[in-house]
Design a protein around this motif. Structure first.
Motif, PDB file in Angstrom:
ATOM      1  N   VAL A  28       6.196   1.184 -17.680  1.00  0.00           N
ATOM      2  CA  VAL A  28       6.577   1.673 -16.422  1.00  0.00           C
ATOM      3  C   VAL A  28       5.479   1.805 -15.271  1.00  0.00           C
ATOM      4  O   VAL A  28       5.790   1.428 -14.230  1.00  0.00           O
ATOM      5  N   PHE A  29       4.477   2.626 -15.741  1.00  0.00           N
ATOM      6  CA  PHE A  29       3.516   2.843 -14.658  1.00  0.00           C
ATOM      7  C   PHE A  29       2.671   1.643 -14.339  1.00  0.00           C
ATOM      8  O   PHE A  29       2.168   1.480 -13.193  1.00  0.00           O
ATOM      9  N   GLU A  30       2.575   0.546 -14.980  1.00  0.00           N
ATOM     10  CA  GLU A  30       2.137  -0.516 -14.927  1.00  0.00           C
ATOM     11  C   GLU A  30       2.669  -1.262 -13.519  1.00  0.00           C
ATOM     12  O   GLU A  30       2.100  -1.672 -12.738  1.00  0.00           O
ATOM     13  N   ILE A  31       3.947  -1.132 -13.410  1.00  0.00           N
ATOM     14  CA  ILE A  31       4.730  -1.566 -12.529  1.00  0.00           C
ATOM     15  C   ILE A  31       4.475  -0.896 -11.126  1.00  0.00           C
ATOM     16  O   ILE A  31       4.248  -1.508  -9.985  1.00  0.00           O
ATOM     17  N   PHE A  32       4.248   0.324 -11.188  1.00  0.00           N
ATOM     18  CA  PHE A  32       4.039   1.289 -10.099  1.00  0.00           C
ATOM     19  C   PHE A  32       2.489   0.796  -9.724  1.00  0.00           C
ATOM     20  O   PHE A  32       2.257   0.597  -8.396  1.00  0.00           O
ATOM     21  N   SER A  33       1.645   0.585 -10.593  1.00  0.00           N
ATOM     22  CA  SER A  33       0.325   0.173 -10.034  1.00  0.00           C
ATOM     23  C   SER A  33       0.287  -1.190  -9.524  1.00  0.00           C
ATOM     24  O   SER A  33      -0.397  -1.097  -8.598  1.00  0.00           O
ATOM     25  N   GLU A  34       0.884  -2.008  -9.919  1.00  0.00           N
ATOM     26  CA  GLU A  34       0.969  -3.399  -9.652  1.00  0.00           C
ATOM     27  C   GLU A  34       1.347  -3.457  -8.311  1.00  0.00           C
ATOM     28  O   GLU A  34       0.900  -4.374  -7.414  1.00  0.00           O
ATOM     29  N   SER A  35       2.385  -2.554  -8.097  1.00  0.00           N
ATOM     30  CA  SER A  35       2.860  -2.609  -6.426  1.00  0.00           C
ATOM     31  C   SER A  35       2.354  -1.751  -5.799  1.00  0.00           C
ATOM     32  O   SER A  35       2.654  -1.511  -4.619  1.00  0.00           O
ATOM     33  N   LYS A  36       1.254  -1.208  -6.256  1.00  0.00           N
ATOM     34  CA  LYS A  36       0.418  -0.222  -5.301  1.00  0.00           C
ATOM     35  C   LYS A  36       1.358   1.055  -4.786  1.00  0.00           C
ATOM     36  O   LYS A  36       1.133   1.544  -3.654  1.00  0.00           O
ATOM     37  N   VAL A  37       2.249   1.540  -5.623  1.00  0.00           N
ATOM     38  CA  VAL A  37       3.025   2.745  -5.218  1.00  0.00           C
ATOM     39  C   VAL A  37       2.696   3.805  -5.884  1.00  0.00           C
ATOM     40  O   VAL A  37       2.368   3.977  -7.227  1.00  0.00           O
ATOM     41  N   SER A  38       2.300   4.875  -4.997  1.00  0.00           N
ATOM     42  CA  SER A  38       1.771   5.928  -5.549  1.00  0.00           C
ATOM     43  C   SER A  38       2.466   7.153  -5.897  1.00  0.00           C
ATOM     44  O   SER A  38       3.547   7.490  -5.373  1.00  0.00           O
ATOM     45  N   VAL A  39       2.501   7.887  -6.996  1.00  0.00           N
ATOM     46  CA  VAL A  39       3.718   8.646  -7.482  1.00  0.00           C
ATOM     47  C   VAL A  39       2.939   9.829  -7.452  1.00  0.00           C
ATOM     48  O   VAL A  39       1.885  10.353  -7.960  1.00  0.00           O
ATOM     49  N   LYS A  45       6.830   1.511  -0.351  1.00  0.00           N
ATOM     50  CA  LYS A  45       7.832   0.405  -0.176  1.00  0.00           C
ATOM     51  C   LYS A  45       8.016  -0.040  -1.763  1.00  0.00           C
ATOM     52  O   LYS A  45       7.240  -0.275  -2.252  1.00  0.00           O
ATOM     53  N   ILE A  46       9.147   0.466  -2.198  1.00  0.00           N
ATOM     54  CA  ILE A  46       9.360   0.396  -3.704  1.00  0.00           C
ATOM     55  C   ILE A  46      10.521  -0.655  -4.298  1.00  0.00           C
ATOM     56  O   ILE A  46      10.738  -0.691  -5.326  1.00  0.00           O
ATOM     57  N   ASP A  47      10.915  -1.677  -3.346  1.00  0.00           N
ATOM     58  CA  ASP A  47      11.691  -2.644  -3.924  1.00  0.00           C
ATOM     59  C   ASP A  47      11.307  -3.467  -5.017  1.00  0.00           C
ATOM     60  O   ASP A  47      12.057  -3.624  -5.994  1.00  0.00           O
ATOM     61  N   SER A  48      10.091  -3.733  -4.981  1.00  0.00           N
ATOM     62  CA  SER A  48       9.554  -4.721  -6.074  1.00  0.00           C
ATOM     63  C   SER A  48       9.674  -3.826  -7.247  1.00  0.00           C
ATOM     64  O   SER A  48       9.498  -4.375  -8.516  1.00  0.00           O
ATOM     65  N   VAL A  49       9.062  -2.561  -7.067  1.00  0.00           N
ATOM     66  CA  VAL A  49       9.162  -1.651  -8.356  1.00  0.00           C
ATOM     67  C   VAL A  49      10.544  -1.541  -9.042  1.00  0.00           C
ATOM     68  O   VAL A  49      10.671  -1.796 -10.160  1.00  0.00           O
ATOM     69  N   VAL A  50      11.361  -1.121  -8.051  1.00  0.00           N
ATOM     70  CA  VAL A  50      12.977  -0.930  -8.491  1.00  0.00           C
ATOM     71  C   VAL A  50      13.391  -2.394  -9.273  1.00  0.00           C
ATOM     72  O   VAL A  50      13.998  -2.420 -10.227  1.00  0.00           O
ATOM     73  N   ASN A  51      13.062  -3.547  -8.655  1.00  0.00           N
ATOM     74  CA  ASN A  51      13.410  -4.878  -9.339  1.00  0.00           C
ATOM     75  C   ASN A  51      12.994  -4.840 -10.614  1.00  0.00           C
ATOM     76  O   ASN A  51      13.414  -5.460 -11.667  1.00  0.00           O
ATOM     77  N   ALA A  52      11.485  -4.777 -10.817  1.00  0.00           N
ATOM     78  CA  ALA A  52      10.961  -5.112 -11.992  1.00  0.00           C
ATOM     79  C   ALA A  52      11.337  -3.890 -13.102  1.00  0.00           C
ATOM     80  O   ALA A  52      11.646  -4.523 -14.192  1.00  0.00           O
ATOM     81  N   LEU A  53      11.539  -2.955 -12.688  1.00  0.00           N
ATOM     82  CA  LEU A  53      12.056  -1.758 -13.561  1.00  0.00           C
ATOM     83  C   LEU A  53      13.469  -2.137 -14.075  1.00  0.00           C
ATOM     84  O   LEU A  53      13.904  -1.924 -15.345  1.00  0.00           O
ATOM     85  N   SER A  54      14.114  -2.576 -13.176  1.00  0.00           N
ATOM     86  CA  SER A  54      15.738  -3.125 -13.485  1.00  0.00           C
ATOM     87  C   SER A  54      15.747  -4.106 -14.570  1.00  0.00           C
ATOM     88  O   SER A  54      16.935  -4.214 -15.127  1.00  0.00           O
ATOM     89  N   GLU A  55      14.999  -4.872 -14.853  1.00  0.00           N
ATOM     90  CA  GLU A  55      14.918  -5.758 -15.986  1.00  0.00           C
ATOM     91  C   GLU A  55      14.956  -5.201 -17.313  1.00  0.00           C
ATOM     92  O   GLU A  55      15.462  -5.697 -18.344  1.00  0.00           O
TER      93      GLU A  55
END
Ligand code: ASP
Ligand code: MG
Length: 430
Positions: free
Chosen positions: A333-344, A363-373
């Protein structure tokens, strides 16, 4: 000694600032300045206007910027033989700015690298003017280019400093600059890559510059001069009856800066902690005030220091039955945040759920997409986060009850209490 935009905004402010520095010459100050107040915003507007090829407007803004600085230099040096030289220097910096901005305007293309050059001009202008003004007042001051020592990575607009390289460079440069001088002045915010490419540290980064320099020269203290009497118990613009805090710990200050208090750049604390250098937040309009001392943990009493908030955040709820009895799920999960450079900011987890908060601007679109898989994801907008901050508060009797009592009629979406005992945070509707 770092002076923010409001402490160098105009003739009166700069005169006060020079007086403050003048009183500390025996301590060999390294003076770090921000751009004049509102100038970095203006430089951002200039970049945008140029990138959208709005030539008339771009020129208008550039003229405005030049006028403010040449007027100020003229005013500060009106009695000095150095006036013409100072004004000429200001014009030279403005000429350089004009030519890069007009090149951007004619191409309609703005790289991050060029943007870093443009938005750093505010600090070059302010440090030049103040350096001349200090000399005119009899303080022999050497101007040092921060790009000779503040080494960063290549993220041009929000560069990460290379602390080791900075610590290796700064002491020698400052010592040399001090030869025959009473003071040294340099720019906050401004950085450079190891190959000499221009960068900046991100908005509000001058505080961070100052504490990095403080670390590098092994300063006795780091002073952040601003326009408020120090760090307050809550944001006085939103909360009545706030108090000034005489002293807080590094840890409390870091939590406060991250969770809403806007007095210090959040990373300012980090270099100071490394060598236990106290940071003082002081008011240049009230120089005899006590300000706030930020000190090591052992010197600070237990108890609540602050209620901070972030007004506009999002909560991302991640639900997956795959999480139950497995390991490595959080990492994914947190790798996805990290790859999209979204800070938690906050995290709270249970067997099959992870909730995290992020700033509304992420901008969290790419995070949400990746997590939704592999999980069900629900994003809640329009939430606010409130944090109660203080040393060992979680251990204090009745603290949780007190914190949550006022929330009887609110929905609380998330609660997070760090194991460091220094922060209880919860999320409510905005
Ligand atoms: N001038 C920069 C800004 O406005 C850096 C600073 O003031 O700390 O963000
Ligand atoms: Mg600031």
């Amino acid at each position: 000694m770092k002076f923010g935009g409001t402490s160098v905004a105009n003739f009166e402010a700069i005169t006060r600032t020079i007086f403050i520095v003048g009183g500390k010459l025996d301590q060999k100050p390294v003076v770090v300045v921000s751009a004049l107040s509102k100038i970095t915003d203006l430089l951002y507007r200039i970049s945008d206007a140029a990138a959208s090829r709005n030539e008339t407007y771009t020129r208008e803004l550039l003229d405005q910027l030049r006028q403010r600085h040449t007027d100020l230099a003229g005013e500060l040096l009106s009695q000095s033989m150095m006036k013409d030289e100072a004004v000429a220097k200001v014009n030279e910096i403005c000429d350089g700015l004009d030519s890069i901005v007009m090149a951007v305007c004619s191409l309609g293309e703005l790289s991050d690298r060029n943007k870093a050059i443009i938005i750093s001009k505010g600090e070059y202008l302010s440090s030049t003017i103040i350096g001349y003004a200090m000399n005119a007042k009899g303080i022999r001051t050497r101007w040092v280019d921060a790009r000779s020592m503040m080494i960063t990575n290549k993220s041009y607009l929000k560069a990460e400093p290379d602390t080791d390289a900075i610590v290796a460079k700064v002491p020698e440069i400052v010592a040399e600059a001090y030869e025959g001088m009473d003071a040294v002045i340099t720019q906050g915010f401004v950085g450079v890559t190891s190959d000499g490419e221009p960068t900046v540290l991100g908005r509000g980064g001058s505080d961070y510059s100052a504490s990095l320099i403080g670390l590098a020269v092994d300063a006795e203290r780091i002073e952040i001069w601003t326009d408020v009497d120090g760090v307050r118990t809550a944001d006085p613009r939103r909360v009545p009856n706030t108090r000034n805090l005489e002293k807080i710990s590094f840890e409390e200050a870091a939590e406060m800066a991250h969770f809403g208090a806007k007095v210090l750049h959040p990373l300012t604390i980090e270099p100071a902690v490394k060598k236990n250098i106290p940071i003082y937040v002081l008011n240049s309009m009230n120089p005899s005030g006590k300000g706030t001392a930020i000190l090591r943990n052992e010197l600070i009493e237990d108890g609540v220091k602050s209620v901070s908030f972030k007004e506009n955040i999002k909560v991302i709820n991640i639900f997956s039955t795959k999480m139950i009895n497995t390991s490595g799920f959080l990492r994914r999960v947190f790798e996805i945040f990290s790859e999209s450079k979204v800070s938690v900011d906050l995290i709270s987890t249970s067997e099959a759920n992870i909730s995290v908060t992020v700033d509304a601007s992420e901008k969290i679109d790419s995070v949400v997409n990746a997590l939704s898989e592999f999980a069900d994801v629900i994003v809640d907008d329009d939430k606010s986060q409130v944090s109660v901050i203080g040393k060992n508060i979680v251990r204090l009797n009745g603290m949780l009850k007190k914190t949550f009592a006022p929330l009887k009629r609110c929905n609380v979406y998330m609660i997070s209490q760090g194991a460091s005992f220094v922060n209880i945070s919860f999320v409510v509707d905005r």
